[in-house]
Structures are given as C-alpha cells and as structure tokens.
Motif scaffolding. Structure first.
Motif, PDB file in Angstrom:
ATOM      1  N   TRP A 177     -12.649 -21.383 -40.557  1.00 48.18           N
ATOM      2  CA  TRP A 177     -11.749 -21.033 -39.460  1.00 48.18           C
ATOM      3  C   TRP A 177     -10.268 -21.325 -39.723  1.00 48.18           C
ATOM      4  O   TRP A 177      -9.421 -20.486 -39.410  1.00 48.18           O
ATOM      5  CB  TRP A 177     -12.193 -21.729 -38.171  1.00 48.18           C
ATOM      6  CG  TRP A 177     -13.537 -21.271 -37.683  1.00 48.18           C
ATOM      7  CD1 TRP A 177     -14.318 -20.269 -38.210  1.00 48.18           C
ATOM      8  CD2 TRP A 177     -14.272 -21.805 -36.582  1.00 48.18           C
ATOM      9  NE1 TRP A 177     -15.499 -20.155 -37.508  1.00 48.18           N
ATOM     10  CE2 TRP A 177     -15.502 -21.084 -36.496  1.00 48.18           C
ATOM     11  CE3 TRP A 177     -14.034 -22.821 -35.671  1.00 48.18           C
ATOM     12  CZ2 TRP A 177     -16.456 -21.347 -35.526  1.00 48.18           C
ATOM     13  CZ3 TRP A 177     -14.990 -23.087 -34.699  1.00 48.18           C
ATOM     14  CH2 TRP A 177     -16.177 -22.356 -34.633  1.00 48.18           C
ATOM     15  N   ASN A 192     -24.616 -31.752 -30.135  1.00 50.66           N
ATOM     16  CA  ASN A 192     -23.244 -31.421 -30.524  1.00 50.66           C
ATOM     17  C   ASN A 192     -23.186 -30.033 -31.134  1.00 50.66           C
ATOM     18  O   ASN A 192     -24.206 -29.485 -31.560  1.00 50.66           O
ATOM     19  CB  ASN A 192     -22.703 -32.454 -31.526  1.00 50.66           C
ATOM     20  CG  ASN A 192     -22.528 -33.828 -30.922  1.00 50.66           C
ATOM     21  OD1 ASN A 192     -23.270 -34.762 -31.243  1.00 50.66           O
ATOM     22  ND2 ASN A 192     -21.557 -33.975 -30.045  1.00 50.66           N
ATOM     23  N   TYR A 227     -20.483 -27.009 -33.415  1.00 53.78           N
ATOM     24  CA  TYR A 227     -19.408 -26.894 -34.400  1.00 53.78           C
ATOM     25  C   TYR A 227     -18.057 -27.235 -33.779  1.00 53.78           C
ATOM     26  O   TYR A 227     -17.193 -27.841 -34.424  1.00 53.78           O
ATOM     27  CB  TYR A 227     -19.358 -25.481 -34.966  1.00 53.78           C
ATOM     28  CG  TYR A 227     -20.416 -25.169 -35.992  1.00 53.78           C
ATOM     29  CD1 TYR A 227     -20.626 -26.015 -37.079  1.00 53.78           C
ATOM     30  CD2 TYR A 227     -21.191 -24.022 -35.911  1.00 53.78           C
ATOM     31  CE1 TYR A 227     -21.580 -25.741 -38.033  1.00 53.78           C
ATOM     32  CE2 TYR A 227     -22.157 -23.727 -36.864  1.00 53.78           C
ATOM     33  CZ  TYR A 227     -22.344 -24.592 -37.924  1.00 53.78           C
ATOM     34  OH  TYR A 227     -23.287 -24.310 -38.872  1.00 53.78           O
ATOM     35  N   ALA A 228     -17.862 -26.850 -32.516  1.00 48.91           N
ATOM     36  CA  ALA A 228     -16.592 -27.143 -31.847  1.00 48.91           C
ATOM     37  C   ALA A 228     -16.354 -28.648 -31.777  1.00 48.91           C
ATOM     38  O   ALA A 228     -15.230 -29.123 -31.942  1.00 48.91           O
ATOM     39  CB  ALA A 228     -16.590 -26.537 -30.446  1.00 48.91           C
ATOM     40  N   ASP A 229     -17.412 -29.420 -31.527  1.00 47.09           N
ATOM     41  CA  ASP A 229     -17.292 -30.883 -31.515  1.00 47.09           C
ATOM     42  C   ASP A 229     -16.895 -31.406 -32.890  1.00 47.09           C
ATOM     43  O   ASP A 229     -16.068 -32.315 -33.012  1.00 47.09           O
ATOM     44  CB  ASP A 229     -18.626 -31.516 -31.095  1.00 47.09           C
ATOM     45  CG  ASP A 229     -19.024 -31.184 -29.668  1.00 47.09           C
ATOM     46  OD1 ASP A 229     -18.122 -30.983 -28.838  1.00 47.09           O
ATOM     47  OD2 ASP A 229     -20.231 -31.124 -29.387  1.00 47.09           O
ATOM     48  N   LYS A 230     -17.494 -30.823 -33.916  1.00 48.68           N
ATOM     49  CA  LYS A 230     -17.193 -31.242 -35.290  1.00 48.68           C
ATOM     50  C   LYS A 230     -15.723 -30.991 -35.620  1.00 48.68           C
ATOM     51  O   LYS A 230     -15.039 -31.872 -36.165  1.00 48.68           O
ATOM     52  CB  LYS A 230     -18.089 -30.475 -36.272  1.00 48.68           C
ATOM     53  CG  LYS A 230     -17.876 -30.806 -37.737  1.00 48.68           C
ATOM     54  CD  LYS A 230     -18.463 -32.141 -38.099  1.00 48.68           C
ATOM     55  CE  LYS A 230     -18.364 -32.404 -39.603  1.00 48.68           C
ATOM     56  NZ  LYS A 230     -18.892 -33.730 -39.968  1.00 48.68           N
ATOM     57  N   ILE A 231     -15.241 -29.812 -35.290  1.00 48.44           N
ATOM     58  CA  ILE A 231     -13.866 -29.444 -35.589  1.00 48.44           C
ATOM     59  C   ILE A 231     -12.877 -30.306 -34.795  1.00 48.44           C
ATOM     60  O   ILE A 231     -11.806 -30.681 -35.288  1.00 48.44           O
ATOM     61  CB  ILE A 231     -13.622 -27.949 -35.289  1.00 48.44           C
ATOM     62  CG1 ILE A 231     -14.466 -27.076 -36.219  1.00 48.44           C
ATOM     63  CG2 ILE A 231     -12.151 -27.599 -35.410  1.00 48.44           C
ATOM     64  CD1 ILE A 231     -14.140 -27.213 -37.685  1.00 48.44           C
ATOM     65  N   SER A 232     -13.241 -30.651 -33.570  1.00 51.20           N
ATOM     66  CA  SER A 232     -12.331 -31.413 -32.711  1.00 51.20           C
ATOM     67  C   SER A 232     -12.254 -32.884 -33.095  1.00 51.20           C
ATOM     68  O   SER A 232     -11.370 -33.607 -32.630  1.00 51.20           O
ATOM     69  CB  SER A 232     -12.781 -31.307 -31.246  1.00 51.20           C
ATOM     70  OG  SER A 232     -13.993 -32.025 -31.037  1.00 51.20           O
ATOM     71  N   GLY A 233     -13.177 -33.341 -33.924  1.00 57.16           N
ATOM     72  CA  GLY A 233     -13.189 -34.747 -34.317  1.00 57.16           C
ATOM     73  C   GLY A 233     -13.952 -35.640 -33.361  1.00 57.16           C
ATOM     74  O   GLY A 233     -13.904 -36.866 -33.463  1.00 57.16           O
ATOM     75  N   LYS A 234     -14.684 -35.043 -32.429  1.00 62.25           N
ATOM     76  CA  LYS A 234     -15.478 -35.814 -31.475  1.00 62.25           C
ATOM     77  C   LYS A 234     -16.554 -36.609 -32.201  1.00 62.25           C
ATOM     78  O   LYS A 234     -17.113 -36.162 -33.202  1.00 62.25           O
ATOM     79  CB  LYS A 234     -16.124 -34.852 -30.467  1.00 62.25           C
ATOM     80  CG  LYS A 234     -17.004 -35.515 -29.432  1.00 62.25           C
ATOM     81  CD  LYS A 234     -17.587 -34.478 -28.476  1.00 62.25           C
ATOM     82  CE  LYS A 234     -18.526 -35.127 -27.464  1.00 62.25           C
ATOM     83  NZ  LYS A 234     -19.101 -34.126 -26.524  1.00 62.25           N
TER      84      LYS A 234
END
Length: 431
Positions: free
Chosen positions: A129, A351, A353-360
């Motif tokens: 992305w 969780n 992919y969005a969580d992974k990208i956000s650093g959550k």
C-alpha cells in the motif's frame, strides 16, 4: 533481543537464555542452526575462490546445478542465481515479459513476493500500500486467493467448482496483455493457505489454454517444508518458472534462484537477456547450497517432514478442540498456521491488516510475547501464528512448543464472542 549464538533448533541470547525456534526464524532455517557441514563449505569456498564474475563457470556453480536437476520439479532446468527471493521474483517477471512479449502479471491478494520494486508491486498484502500507485504502473493486477475457510468469493468448496481459479481465467480473457500468473503454491506469511484439491491442476490448464506462464513462488514453501522438495510436487504440477530462496542454503548465506523450463531458457539463446547483477552466481553462496541439499538428503529431512505431519496435525486438532479462539488449523509437513477468531461461527478475526498498518497492539503479538518470555520464538502475523520449526525438530520439541502456545491462548479465549451453536472442526491439510 540480542542473539549471540544458535544451535540445532535453539537461539541463545546475550544472557545465555535458550529459545526454541518454532518458526525457523523467518521460515528459512530448515536445517537448523550450526550445521557443521554447511559451515565447512563456507570456509572451503572462501579459501578456494571467494568471487568470480557471473560470466565465468565455477566448480560450485556446476555442482549445484547438477543437484538442482535432481530435486526441482521435472522440466525445470535453466537457472539464474540471485541473492534473495525478491531478486528471484524480479528476474522471473523480466523473463516472463521478455519471453511472452506481454506485460501484465496476475498475482493474488493474500500474497507476499518481496520488497524490491516489482516484487512489492506484485505483493497483495498491505505492505504494498505505501508504494501505490506504483504497483498499478508496473502492470500487476490482483485475483482472489484460494482460501476455502474464508472464501473471498463467498462460495463453498467443492460445490463452487473452483470459482477462484475460474475468476483468474475470466481476468486473463478480459485483459489483453497477461504474461504470467504468479502464485505461492502454499501461501506463506499471509496464513499458510493450502489450496483445495484440483486448484493447481486447473490453474495450470487455464494458463496453458490461454498462452500465459505460471510462476510458482516457492521462497518459503520449498526445500522440504511441506514434506516434498517443493510444494508444487504435492499436486504433480510443474510451473514454467519457479523462484525460491531461504531454505536453499538454510539461510546460512543469502541465495535465491529463478529457474525456468528449457523452452524458456532456449529463447534467450537467440534473444538478449536484459538482466543480471554483480553477485549473480556468487560462489560463496553456491557451495553452501550444495552442502545444504546433501545434508537434507543424508538426514532424510524431506521424508521427515512428511512423517511428522500426522503428529503435528493430531496435536493441533487437539489444541483447536480446547480453544474457542482457534478458527482453523491448516498446513502440510512442518508448515502450519493456527488462525485465531473472535467467533468460530462468524470467523471474525481479532485483528485486521488495518490494525497492523496502524501500529495497534495485536493479540497474536501479545501471545507471542508471552511465549518468548518462556523460551520460544514464534512468528505471528495479524491474526495467525506460523508453526514451521527446523526440519530436524524432535517430537518432544514440537509437543513442548504447542503446549506453550496452549498455555497462553487463554488470552484469546477470554476475548471470544459467544457462539450460538458449536462450530465444526475446520482443518485444512489435504491437498
């Protein structure tokens, strides 16, 4: 974590603490650590010939090429040596485009093919992305993955007739310029996703009927990991191009391979091969690959992965029966995933992919951290764990590792949503 030593299936940190390497680092240390035969081959090559440019033949290159002819799928016999898996894929894309005269590569969404320019453009997961729209500019288009547990097309196998493969055929016929279809035969980091029976054979047929090459990315699934030398051997399917790395030297030195059929190789006898680099076929990387293959044969590690498959399967089925947070286990040989869900019926993950990208903070990382504190490293990615120990692992070590995961899965169980009715056990291991 400061690692100062490693031996067998264990890593050792600066404080002397040992850790079971339950995912072979990055699913690459197939032989385990500190294999003396491979170490000696590195020393020998350094003493004999540390470097020769790619235009020269070397003893190591000849010796490795002979061995590759024995272990690669039959019909794959032209070799271009690289320094990594992503480099091997870069070479594959160039070869496919030069050979066919076409441009587009069809990849799949649940995929990872490397970090360099074209390889990341062909990667389906969110690591691509930040590079958009570069991927589109490089002529890569994406198809749905063959993931029956969470089918992106909302179909049910086998009634679907392998709709995910049919969709790729639809793409080919509605795109004017497709050079190749790129697949991880068993998806690696993104979930150890095993395709359903008949998928790979159907995809081979679709490619043949439409004049499209089939590229198999075996960077992670190759080298005995699945109980065969290469995952494509599980279905008796030969790709046009096979890329690999990691286990080719058990990661003792960096080496990748882009291998093609003789027909493709012969094309470049009369046509300029517009690719190459200084470290191609670097002798320091080739002799360790010879040693690795010979050690795998001597120790019968491909056979060992196949023999241990029922044992791992049994232990993981028992693990799933205990934990409502496990949605599916799937894999082959010594290559497995444990997929976590909030609810076994809805299959909603903890969780995304969005969580992974956000650093959550991810639940799988929390559990992996607990395992690390107790002496085990395990690869966690978004909502699943990858279990892929070195092929020399013992049953006792496998059982210890699964028991430790069992101990800490209560962290996921406690966050599960109630299920109205019992979910059937979902296991994917039969190709």
């Amino acid at each position: 974590m400061h690692i100062v030593d490693a031996e067998g299936c264990y890593l050792i940190d600066a404080n002397g603490k040992r850790y079971l390497d339950f995912s072979s680092q990055l699913m690459c240390s197939n032989l385990g650590h500190k294999n003396q035969v491979v170490i000696d081959s590195i020393k020998k090559q350094a003493e004999d010939l540390a470097y020769a440019m790619p235009g020269y033949a070397t003893n190591a290159r000849a010796e490795l090429s002979k061995l590759l002819l024995e272990v690669l799928p039959k019909g794959i016999n032209k070799f271009f040596f690289t320094t990594s898996g992503t480099d091997a894929n870069e070479a594959a894309f160039k070869i496919a485009r030069m050979y066919t005269g076409k441009t587009k590569i069809i990849s799949r969404y649940r995929s990872y093919h490397g970090s360099t320019s074209s390889s990341i453009a062909a990667t389906g997961d969110p690591r691509r992305w930040p590079m958009e729209p570069r991927g589109k500019a490089q002529g890569v288009i994406f198809a749905p993955e063959a993931h029956c547990y969470k089918c992106p097309l909302k179909h049910s196998y086998p009634d679907c007739g392998l709709a995910c493969a049919d969709y790729i055929e639809h793409m080919i016929r509605n795109e004017s310029d497709v050079a190749a279809v790129l697949v991880e035969p068993i998806v690696g980091t993104n979930g150890v996703i095993v395709p359903p029976k008949g998928y790979m054979q159907k995809l081979r047929k679709i490619c043949d009927e439409n004049g499209v090459l089939l590229i198999a990315d075996e960077v992670m699934a190759g080298w005995g990991r699945t109980g065969e030398w290469f995952a494509m051997d599980l279905w008796g399917v030969t790709p046009d191009i096979l890329t690999t790395a990691k286990g080719i030297t058990s990661a003792y030195v960096p080496l990748g391979l882009c291998a093609t059929s003789e027909k493709i190789g012969d094309f470049f006898q009369d046509n300029y091969f517009a690719h190459g680099h200084t470290y191609e076929a670097h002798p320091m990387t080739l002799l360790p690959a010879v040693a690795t293959i010979n050690e795998m044969k001597r120790l019968k590690l491909v056979e060992r992965a196949k023999e241990l498959e029922p044992f791992v399967h049994e232990k993981l089925v028992a693990l799933k029966a205990k934990h409502p947070s496990i949605g599916e286990i799937r894999g082959h040989g010594l290559f497995w995933a444990v997929d976590l869900v909030k609810n076994q019926k809805t299959k909603e993950p903890f969780n995304t992919y969005a969580d992974k990208i956000s650093g959550k903070a991810l639940l799988v990382d929390q559990i992996a951290g607990k395992c690390l504190a107790e002496g085990m490293t395990i690869q966690a990615w978004v909502s699943h764990f990858v279990i892929a120990p070195p092929l020399i692992v013992t049953k006792e070590e496998i059982e210890w590792g699964i028991n430790l995961l069992d101990k800490w899965l209560h962290l996921a169980d406690e966050q599960c949503m109630p299920t109205e009715e019992p979910a059937s056990t979902s296991v994917t291991s039969d190709a």
